[in-house]
Write a protein that holds these residues in place. Structure first.
Motif, PDB file in Angstrom:
ATOM      1  N   GLY A 121      55.556  58.010  11.529  1.00 55.98           N
ATOM      2  CA  GLY A 121      54.790  58.850  12.425  1.00 55.98           C
ATOM      3  C   GLY A 121      54.063  57.848  13.303  1.00 55.98           C
ATOM      4  O   GLY A 121      53.610  57.864  14.533  1.00 55.98           O
ATOM      5  N   SER A 122      53.285  56.868  12.665  1.00 59.53           N
ATOM      6  CA  SER A 122      52.747  55.871  13.362  1.00 59.53           C
ATOM      7  C   SER A 122      53.302  55.442  14.534  1.00 59.53           C
ATOM      8  O   SER A 122      52.741  55.259  15.683  1.00 59.53           O
ATOM      9  CB  SER A 122      51.979  54.762  12.541  1.00 59.53           C
ATOM     10  N   TYR A 154      43.812  62.401  12.513  1.00 57.98           N
ATOM     11  CA  TYR A 154      44.474  61.250  12.159  1.00 57.98           C
ATOM     12  C   TYR A 154      45.770  61.206  12.611  1.00 57.98           C
ATOM     13  O   TYR A 154      46.542  62.069  12.440  1.00 57.98           O
ATOM     14  CB  TYR A 154      44.631  61.375  10.498  1.00 57.98           C
ATOM     15  N   HIS A 155      46.123  59.936  13.351  1.00 65.23           N
ATOM     16  CA  HIS A 155      47.325  59.853  14.020  1.00 65.23           C
ATOM     17  C   HIS A 155      48.185  58.551  13.556  1.00 65.23           C
ATOM     18  O   HIS A 155      49.057  58.393  13.986  1.00 65.23           O
ATOM     19  CB  HIS A 155      47.066  59.787  15.502  1.00 65.23           C
ATOM     20  N   GLU A 233      46.345  66.992  17.120  1.00 61.95           N
ATOM     21  CA  GLU A 233      47.325  67.744  16.097  1.00 61.95           C
ATOM     22  C   GLU A 233      47.043  69.303  16.165  1.00 61.95           C
ATOM     23  O   GLU A 233      45.849  69.727  16.174  1.00 61.95           O
ATOM     24  CB  GLU A 233      46.993  67.526  14.674  1.00 61.95           C
ATOM     25  N   ASP A 266      50.866  66.137  18.228  1.00 65.38           N
ATOM     26  CA  ASP A 266      51.322  65.289  17.158  1.00 65.38           C
ATOM     27  C   ASP A 266      51.783  66.435  15.954  1.00 65.38           C
ATOM     28  O   ASP A 266      50.874  66.941  15.350  1.00 65.38           O
ATOM     29  CB  ASP A 266      50.099  64.458  16.677  1.00 65.38           C
ATOM     30  N   VAL A 268      53.416  65.554  13.135  1.00 68.90           N
ATOM     31  CA  VAL A 268      53.984  65.007  12.094  1.00 68.90           C
ATOM     32  C   VAL A 268      53.814  65.564  10.954  1.00 68.90           C
ATOM     33  O   VAL A 268      54.910  65.741  10.160  1.00 68.90           O
ATOM     34  CB  VAL A 268      53.288  63.471  12.057  1.00 68.90           C
ATOM     35  N   VAL A 269      52.852  66.522  10.473  1.00 68.03           N
ATOM     36  CA  VAL A 269      52.631  67.320   9.542  1.00 68.03           C
ATOM     37  C   VAL A 269      52.900  68.747   9.635  1.00 68.03           C
ATOM     38  O   VAL A 269      53.921  69.349   8.978  1.00 68.03           O
ATOM     39  CB  VAL A 269      51.299  67.133   9.071  1.00 68.03           C
ATOM     40  N   LYS A 295      57.915  62.796   8.858  1.00 70.74           N
ATOM     41  CA  LYS A 295      57.852  63.556   7.622  1.00 70.74           C
ATOM     42  C   LYS A 295      58.951  64.539   7.480  1.00 70.74           C
ATOM     43  O   LYS A 295      60.102  64.215   6.929  1.00 70.74           O
ATOM     44  CB  LYS A 295      56.771  64.134   7.571  1.00 70.74           C
TER      45      LYS A 295
HETATM   46  N1  PLP Z   1      50.014  61.599  12.398  1.00 71.18           N
HETATM   47  C1  PLP Z   1      49.751  62.640  11.432  1.00 71.18           C
HETATM   48  C2  PLP Z   1      49.016  63.767  11.916  1.00 71.18           C
HETATM   49  C3  PLP Z   1      50.024  62.405  10.191  1.00 71.18           C
HETATM   50  O1  PLP Z   1      49.357  63.165   9.137  1.00 71.18           O
HETATM   51  C4  PLP Z   1      50.294  60.891   9.833  1.00 71.18           C
HETATM   52  C5  PLP Z   1      50.396  60.756   8.376  1.00 71.18           C
HETATM   53  O2  PLP Z   1      50.109  61.398   7.599  1.00 71.18           O
HETATM   54  C6  PLP Z   1      50.755  60.328  10.928  1.00 71.18           C
HETATM   55  C7  PLP Z   1      50.936  60.548  12.136  1.00 71.18           C
HETATM   56  C8  PLP Z   1      51.271  58.696  10.501  1.00 71.18           C
HETATM   57  O3  PLP Z   1      52.685  59.023   9.894  1.00 71.18           O
HETATM   58  P1  PLP Z   1      53.110  57.907   9.341  1.00 71.18           P
HETATM   59  O4  PLP Z   1      52.340  57.717   7.809  1.00 71.18           O
HETATM   60  O5  PLP Z   1      54.725  58.176   8.971  1.00 71.18           O
HETATM   61  O6  PLP Z   1      53.077  56.487   9.978  1.00 71.18           O
END
Ligand code: PLP
Length: 469
Positions: A121-122, A154-155, A233, A266, A268-269, A295
């Motif tokens: 995700g990062s 959180y990203h 998010e 974002d 990711v979640v 994820k």
């Molecule tokens: N973006 C969000 C909203 C997240 O919650 C997370 C991780 O929890 C990330 C990005 C980063 O993802 P990763 O841990 O796969 O790098």
């Protein structure tokens, strides 16, 4: 594997000595030992000590949507690894990765159509920020580089993603003062749509979505001609499952359009059904310019993530620079396709919506506990915020670790939930049943009662951030 488990105490000692863990204090680890997981089936996890847990966290960080033990995903990975395990990112790909890109274009909203693949995700957040900048550059607008994000967001943990992670109380676990971040001039923060703790002390709808207006103020404060993108998010995850009020996201979309700024969602979640719709933005009928997924894309069976751009953005870019050795990995793509196939065939998005509705109804009953301040959520993503004084919405001092205590008692009772920042998170796999939802709330009810009863004797329970996960 069995040989390792045969000498479990040595395995635990080696885990302690030879693995560096995130945010888990060594003192706590030495006392309690690392938690060695052995296998999973459906929504159940089994540790190496032979104990069974109901996983209300999808593996700990919201990843395992399709549940454990999916032979179909394992088989797809095995067959792809045998056929072709790897392709390089330089203009090379495989049929399975193209098939995944087609599927993502189909399930994402609007004209989100072209995927840049990477592994976390990062990385996908970084790629989205680069896509935005390189798009502006291709548009003859190369001065635009600034990124606006929300406080408490959180990203991710890489330098760019971490810089977009606005520093917030309790976020030291992610962003330490010693961490390298991009100079502050490149990043600005706006107010999160956190109604329960509104920074301005306002109430919806009388507030007229003032939190959205702070995004415009941040753009103006940066010089609009220098701003590249807003990243957010759609439902803020780590901040505490914050569902924005109606109209918020549409307002942000409108502000971005007015200033020629790209909107990055974002997911990711939130992605792939977590909130009871395919994507978080689907609740608000907003199409971002770039969407970030990770994820749930593979349900955690293989590392894979993507930044997905709208057609007009992808078309405008004559070339994109951002190389990752494992981008578009065929084995991960096979896992993702099989996983999305399961989500579609078993209608897991609808299951998340209906079991989520049922579960939040049960969770709302917990508001009778003196330390429960707020219960919120969407689909199978929920949070119970704990407070010292419910009438004043006053949080506990973080060092008391009350959320950790509740999670630790739940763990002793065979339920895996996550404490963070004074909140207990619930995000079970999308296969969760109503009976499992009932069991989760029952255990949480008991855990809350026990912590309330022992409020002053926390000596045996972990208090540091991260402990109790
Ligand atoms: N973006 C969000 C909203 C997240 O919650 C997370 C991780 O929890 C990330 C990005 C980063 O993802 P990763 O841990 O796969 O790098």
């Amino acid at each position: 594997m069995d040989t390792q488990i045969a000498d479990l105490s040595q395995l635990k000692q080696d885990a302690l000595d030879k693995i560096i863990f995130h945010a888990t204090p060594k003192a706590w680890l030495s006392k309690r030992g690392p938690w060695v997981l052995d296998r999973g089936e459906g929504a159940l996890l089994y540790d190496a000590d032979g104990r069974e847990y109901l996983d209300a966290l999808s593996g700990g960080v919201f990843a395992v949507l399709a549940g454990y033990g999916r032979e179909e995903i394992a088989r797809a990975m095995y067959e792809q690894a045998q056929r072709l395990p790897y392709t390089s990112p330089y203009g090379t790909t495989s049929a399975v990765t193209v098939e995944l890109a087609r599927k993502l274009a189909e399930v994402t909203p609007g004209d989100l159509e072209a995927s840049f693949f990477c592994t976390s995700g990062s990385e996908a957040v970084e790629a989205a920020i680069k896509l935005a900048r390189q798009y502006h550059e291709a548009n003859g607008d190369g001065r635009r580089y600034k990124v606006i994000s929300l406080r408490r967001a959180y990203h991710g943990s890489t330098v760019g993603a971490l810089s977009a992670t606005g520093w917030s109380p309790g976020f030291g676990v992610f962003r330490r003062s010693a961490d390298p971040v991009v100079p502050a001039a490149g990043f600005a923060n706006a107010m999160p749509p956190y109604c329960y703790h509104c920074e301005l002390g306002l109430t919806y709808p009388g507030c007229d979505l003032a939190c959205g207006t702070t995004i415009e103020q941040a753009i103006l404060g940066c010089d609009p001609e220098l701003v590249s993108c807003v990243i957010l998010e759609p439902i803020m995850a780590t901040a505490g499952c914050i569902v924005p009020p109606p109209g918020y996201l549409a307002k942000v979309r409108e502000i971005c359009d007015r200033y020629g700024v790209l909107l990055i969602s974002d997911e990711v979640v939130c992605g792939f059904g977590r909130t009871g719709r395919w994507f978080g933005v689907d609740h608000f009928d907003v199409v971002p310019d770039i969407m970030v997924v990770a994820k749930g894309l593979t349900s955690g069976y293989a590392p894979m993530a993507a930044a997905i751009a709208r057609r007009g953005i992808a078309e405008k870019l004559p070339v994109f620079f951002n190389v990752h050795t494992y981008g578009g990995h065929p084995v991960s793509a096979a896992a993702a396709l099989a996983n999305i196939g399961i989500i579609e065939r078993e209608d897991l998005v609808e299951n998340a919506a209906s079991v989520g509705r049922y579960m939040i109804g049960l969770l709302l009953e917990l508001r009778g506990h003196p330390i429960v301040g707020d219960v919120r959520g969407l689909g199978l993503f929920m949070a119970v915020e704990l407070v010292r004084d419910a009438a004043r919405r006053e949080s506990f001092a973080p060092e008391l670790g009350v959320d950790n205590q509740v999670a630790a008692v739940a763990r002793e009772m065979g339920l895996f939930v996550r404490p963070f920042g004074g909140t207990v998170f619930l995000a079970p796999p999308l296969i969760f049943t109503k009976a499992q939802a009932e069991r989760t709330v029952e255990v949480l009810d008991t855990a809350l009662a026990r912590v309330e009863a022992q409020a002053s004797s926390t000596a045996n329970l972990p208090t540091a951030a991260g402990a109790g996960r």
